[in-house]
Design a protein around this motif. Structure first.
Motif, PDB file in Angstrom:
ATOM      1  N   PHE A   1     -34.172  13.178  -1.365  1.00  0.00           N
ATOM      2  CA  PHE A   1     -34.297  12.975   0.070  1.00  0.00           C
ATOM      3  C   PHE A   1     -34.872  14.229   0.759  1.00  0.00           C
ATOM      4  CE2 PHE A   1     -32.771  12.990   4.413  1.00  0.00           C
ATOM      5  CZ  PHE A   1     -33.025  11.701   4.849  1.00  0.00           C
ATOM      6  N   SER A   2     -34.445  15.405   0.368  1.00  0.00           N
ATOM      7  CA  SER A   2     -34.861  16.682   0.986  1.00  0.00           C
ATOM      8  C   SER A   2     -35.833  17.405   0.064  1.00  0.00           C
ATOM      9  CB  SER A   2     -33.647  17.553   1.262  1.00  0.00           C
ATOM     10  OG  SER A   2     -32.723  16.894   2.126  1.00  0.00           O
ATOM     11  N   LYS A   3     -36.830  18.048   0.714  1.00  0.00           N
ATOM     12  CA  LYS A   3     -37.789  18.835  -0.065  1.00  0.00           C
ATOM     13  C   LYS A   3     -37.205  20.217  -0.397  1.00  0.00           C
ATOM     14  CE  LYS A   3     -42.023  16.704   1.741  1.00  0.00           C
ATOM     15  NZ  LYS A   3     -43.335  16.927   2.408  1.00  0.00           N
ATOM     16  N   GLY A   4     -37.780  20.785  -1.442  1.00  0.00           N
ATOM     17  CA  GLY A   4     -37.381  22.140  -1.817  1.00  0.00           C
ATOM     18  C   GLY A   4     -36.064  22.196  -2.574  1.00  0.00           C
ATOM     19  N   LEU A   5     -35.532  23.386  -2.644  1.00  0.00           N
ATOM     20  CA  LEU A   5     -34.282  23.628  -3.391  1.00  0.00           C
ATOM     21  C   LEU A   5     -33.074  23.165  -2.583  1.00  0.00           C
ATOM     22  CD1 LEU A   5     -34.989  27.229  -4.706  1.00  0.00           C
ATOM     23  CD2 LEU A   5     -34.836  25.135  -6.092  1.00  0.00           C
ATOM     24  N   PRO A   6     -31.991  22.855  -3.250  1.00  0.00           N
ATOM     25  CA  PRO A   6     -30.746  22.564  -2.546  1.00  0.00           C
ATOM     26  C   PRO A   6     -30.218  23.834  -1.896  1.00  0.00           C
ATOM     27  CG  PRO A   6     -30.358  22.595  -4.904  1.00  0.00           C
ATOM     28  CD  PRO A   6     -31.855  22.725  -4.706  1.00  0.00           C
ATOM     29  N   PRO A   7     -29.206  23.735  -1.020  1.00  0.00           N
ATOM     30  CA  PRO A   7     -28.687  24.930  -0.327  1.00  0.00           C
ATOM     31  C   PRO A   7     -28.151  26.008  -1.245  1.00  0.00           C
ATOM     32  CG  PRO A   7     -27.935  22.926   0.749  1.00  0.00           C
ATOM     33  CD  PRO A   7     -28.590  22.500  -0.537  1.00  0.00           C
ATOM     34  N   GLY A   8     -27.722  25.632  -2.433  1.00  0.00           N
ATOM     35  CA  GLY A   8     -27.161  26.612  -3.341  1.00  0.00           C
ATOM     36  C   GLY A   8     -27.049  26.087  -4.753  1.00  0.00           C
TER      37      GLY A   8
ATOM     38  N   GLN B   1     -48.491  16.052  -7.423  1.00  0.00           N
ATOM     39  CA  GLN B   1     -47.622  15.119  -8.129  1.00  0.00           C
ATOM     40  C   GLN B   1     -46.401  14.698  -7.312  1.00  0.00           C
ATOM     41  OE1 GLN B   1     -48.478  13.728 -11.017  1.00  0.00           O
ATOM     42  NE2 GLN B   1     -50.354  14.969 -11.047  1.00  0.00           N
ATOM     43  N   THR B   2     -45.683  15.642  -6.723  1.00  0.00           N
ATOM     44  CA  THR B   2     -44.403  15.301  -6.086  1.00  0.00           C
ATOM     45  C   THR B   2     -44.365  15.659  -4.609  1.00  0.00           C
ATOM     46  OG1 THR B   2     -43.411  17.433  -6.650  1.00  0.00           O
ATOM     47  CG2 THR B   2     -43.175  15.628  -8.244  1.00  0.00           C
ATOM     48  N   ALA B   3     -45.417  16.297  -4.110  1.00  0.00           N
ATOM     49  CA  ALA B   3     -45.486  16.650  -2.687  1.00  0.00           C
ATOM     50  C   ALA B   3     -44.314  17.532  -2.257  1.00  0.00           C
ATOM     51  CB  ALA B   3     -45.551  15.382  -1.838  1.00  0.00           C
ATOM     52  N   GLY B   4     -43.840  18.454  -3.154  1.00  0.00           N
ATOM     53  CA  GLY B   4     -42.804  19.422  -2.794  1.00  0.00           C
ATOM     54  C   GLY B   4     -41.388  18.966  -3.024  1.00  0.00           C
ATOM     55  N   ARG B   5     -41.201  17.750  -3.565  1.00  0.00           N
ATOM     56  CA  ARG B   5     -39.861  17.274  -3.855  1.00  0.00           C
ATOM     57  C   ARG B   5     -39.531  17.518  -5.339  1.00  0.00           C
ATOM     58  NH1 ARG B   5     -41.378  13.460   0.108  1.00  0.00           N
ATOM     59  NH2 ARG B   5     -39.792  13.120   1.715  1.00  0.00           N
ATOM     60  N   LEU B   6     -38.330  17.943  -5.549  1.00  0.00           N
ATOM     61  CA  LEU B   6     -37.881  18.183  -6.938  1.00  0.00           C
ATOM     62  C   LEU B   6     -37.484  16.868  -7.606  1.00  0.00           C
ATOM     63  CD1 LEU B   6     -35.704  21.398  -6.612  1.00  0.00           C
ATOM     64  CD2 LEU B   6     -38.039  21.202  -7.425  1.00  0.00           C
ATOM     65  N   GLU B   7     -36.727  16.002  -6.880  1.00  0.00           N
ATOM     66  CA  GLU B   7     -36.297  14.705  -7.399  1.00  0.00           C
ATOM     67  C   GLU B   7     -35.504  14.845  -8.709  1.00  0.00           C
ATOM     68  OE1 GLU B   7     -39.714  12.168  -7.526  1.00  0.00           O
ATOM     69  OE2 GLU B   7     -39.751  11.906  -5.354  1.00  0.00           O
ATOM     70  N   PHE B   8     -34.443  15.709  -8.646  1.00  0.00           N
ATOM     71  CA  PHE B   8     -33.558  15.897  -9.797  1.00  0.00           C
ATOM     72  C   PHE B   8     -32.296  15.042  -9.570  1.00  0.00           C
ATOM     73  CE2 PHE B   8     -34.733  20.167 -11.912  1.00  0.00           C
ATOM     74  CZ  PHE B   8     -36.052  19.784 -12.022  1.00  0.00           C
ATOM     75  N   ASP B   9     -31.960  14.220 -10.561  1.00  0.00           N
ATOM     76  CA  ASP B   9     -30.757  13.398 -10.485  1.00  0.00           C
ATOM     77  C   ASP B   9     -29.494  14.271 -10.395  1.00  0.00           C
ATOM     78  OD1 ASP B   9     -32.546  11.352 -10.782  1.00  0.00           O
ATOM     79  OD2 ASP B   9     -31.831  10.726 -12.759  1.00  0.00           O
ATOM     80  N   SER B  10     -29.573  15.431 -10.999  1.00  0.00           N
ATOM     81  CA  SER B  10     -28.386  16.302 -11.043  1.00  0.00           C
ATOM     82  C   SER B  10     -27.934  16.741  -9.662  1.00  0.00           C
ATOM     83  CB  SER B  10     -28.670  17.528 -11.914  1.00  0.00           C
ATOM     84  OG  SER B  10     -29.814  18.214 -11.430  1.00  0.00           O
TER      85      SER B  10
END
Length: 558
Positions: free
Chosen positions: A496-503, A458-467
């Motif tokens: 823009f970046s895959k996976g979780l944010p830095p924190g 579905q998302t190819a590893g991107r979260l795509e959260f507006d928050s």
């Protein structure tokens, strides 16, 4: 056998005698006042020349038993048995006949032909016979049948004792060995014995000491018993009224019980005793609703008034940190509460974050916007003017660390496919930011975990959260352009970046944390909030796009 071994008369003592061996001397004695001879026969008188030396015996006339001689010179004491005999009668009497008048006469004795030893007793001076009087003593007992006299027991209370057979004693020459021995026993027995008066005095003092000690003990027990009763059952000390107008600030920490709160109020001078506050708190129906925080109180309040004021919102001056608040907002609230220039707390956090109590797993992560994000735990904090920003931040970090340890973030992270508790805390912050209700948090957590899968269809590893984009921009917009979102290059931008944010991007509450720890397993990949309060979840992009169209249509109508 000598005259000492038989009775008055001239007949020898022999086994053929009818009274030999019986109680002759003890059981066959004549009654007092009856003058009779041996065996009840009339006494016989034997004339004997008068001795010129009164009370003295010659060497030839002294003989012991069984023919043994006991020579002694004039002035020496007689053998022990003779002295005993003398002591018993208290008179010098002569061994021989009675004169029929009850007295010893100076009649000389003739030789006794029946005496095998031909021993002649010495005639004493004329003396009265005491055997016929009231003061008469019993006749002497034969030596072979004599028994030692029993030791007399001292009369109670008597300091000195006298032996019945030695009422007065006599000259030194008349005192016998047995009398000396008895006297020695009395002295040994009485050695160290104090007079009765002294013993009574000592006993009296001892009794007085016992009474004083016992009385003092009863007094002490009574006093402490009274204090115990007062503390347990008596009315606790309490002020009257609603205070004296002097205001004080009291900080109640989370977890403080009624007694701890009452003690703080007592120390601040608000209430008179902690016990009174506890009683008033228990008596108030809303007492269980009392929360931690900073309270502005007055001194010398009654316990009931203090409870009422603390339950009123106007007394609370706590800093309330809501769930999902970002650190930048919290820093501003702390500055206002401490009445310090804006930006003071943020500068302290940036400079001192390593010294504020963060756990080791929360340190040294790259590309962080704020190393303290996620550790200013949502709760109520007592923050008042005069405190230091470092102290306030330490308190918040400590509360967050304790909660994360309680929930087991460090232990459960790997079971969820995460690298550690830092990533789990980041997931919880996303759940907190995107969820619109407590019911959404578990489904929202599943969406995160499913999208984190690199090969998901579905998302190819991107979260795509507006928050995440709003966090970087420090905003909270809903209408965001997809083109804008995809072009913004930032590690926190999950478009823009895959996976979780830095924190973490906020400070999640307990419900969001529990949702991240226990996600659903229903295959959710997408979500949308139609009313801003609840979210709808779908498994495919097509289902999700239909919901987006409905939402856009609703907006055009409005």
């Amino acid at each position: 056998m000598t005259e000492y071994g038989r009775g008055q008369g001239s007949e020898p003592w022999h086994p053929q005698d009818p009274l030999y061996g019986d109680g002759g001397w003890e059981g066959q004695q004549a009654h007092v006042g009856r003058q009779s001879g041996y065996g009840g026969q009339p006494q016989q008188h034997y004339p004997q020349p008068h001795q010129p030396q009164y009370g003295a015996w010659s060497h030839e006339q002294q003989s012991g038993y069984d023919g043994q001689q006991y020579p002694y010179h004039e002035g020496q004491s007689q053998p022990a048995y003779d002295q005993q005999f003398v002591g018993q009668s208290q008179q010098h009497f002569h061994q021989g006949a009675w004169d029929g008048t009850g007295t010893h006469g100076p009649v000389p004795y003739a030789a006794d032909p029946g005496d095998p030893h031909n021993q002649q007793p010495v005639a004493y001076g004329e003396q009265p016979d005491l055997y016929g009087t009231e003061d008469a003593y019993p006749p002497p007992v034969p030596p072979g049948r004599r028994r030692p006299e029993p030791e007399p027991q001292p009369e109670p209370g008597a300091d000195e004792e006298e032996h019945a057979f030695f009422p007065g004693g006599g000259a030194d020459g008349d005192a016998g060995e047995e009398e000396h021995e008895l006297q020695s026993r009395r002295e040994r027995r009485g050695k160290g014995r104090k007079p009765v008066k002294s013993r009574k005095g000592r006993t009296g003092c001892a009794c007085m000491v016992v009474v004083l000690v016992f009385g003092g003990g009863l007094g002490g027990v009574g006093y402490f018993g009274y204090k115990f009763y007062q503390n347990r059952f008596g009315a606790a000390p309490d002020y009257a009224g609603s205070g004296n107008g002097q205001h004080v600030t009291v900080t109640i920490n989370k977890g403080d019980g009624g007694w701890a709160i009452g003690q703080k109020l007592k120390d601040a001078g608000v209430v008179e005793s902690a016990a009174a506050f506890v009683s008033a708190l228990q008596a108030n129906p809303k007492g269980k609703a009392l929360q931690d925080g900073v309270y502005t109180m007055e001194k010398e309040m009654s316990a009931a008034s203090a409870v009422e004021l603390m339950l009123s919102p106007k007394s609370r001056s706590n800093l309330i940190i809501a769930e999902g608040r970002r650190n930048v907002e919290i820093y501003g609230l702390i500055d206002k509460r401490l009445e310090v220039p804006a930006g003071t707390t943020a500068r302290v956090a940036k400079k001192e974050y390593k010294h504020l109590g963060l756990p080791s797993w929360a340190l040294n992560h790259p590309n962080l916007k704020d190393p303290l994000e996620g550790f200013l735990y949502p709760s109520s904090y007592g923050v008042t003017k005069g405190q230091k920003p470092e102290a306030v931040l330490k308190n918040m970090v400590a509360q967050a660390t304790a909660k994360y340890q309680e929930l087991g973030l460090e232990k459960k992270a790997q079971t969820l496919g995460l690298d550690g508790p830092w990533q789990l805390l980041t997931v919880a912050s996303l759940v907190q930011a995107e969820g619109t209700s407590h019911d959404d948090f578990r489904k929202m957590a599943e969406v995160v975990y499913n999208r984190l899968e690199p090969g998901n269809p579905q998302t190819a590893g991107r979260l795509e959260f507006d928050s995440t984009y709003n966090y970087v921009k420090n905003q909270s917009k809903l209408d965001l352009s997809i083109t804008e979102l995809r072009r913004y290059d930032n590690p926190y931008n999950t478009y823009f970046s895959k996976g979780l944010p830095p924190g973490p991007i906020d400070n999640p509450g307990e419900d969001a944390l529990r949702g991240a720890l226990n996600p659903t397993d229903d295959g959710w990949y997408y979500f949308i909030s139609m009313d801003g309060k609840t979210s709808k979840f779908t498994r495919t992009l097509e289902e999700h796009n239909k919901l987006v169209e409905e939402w856009n249509a609703s907006r055009k109508k409005n």
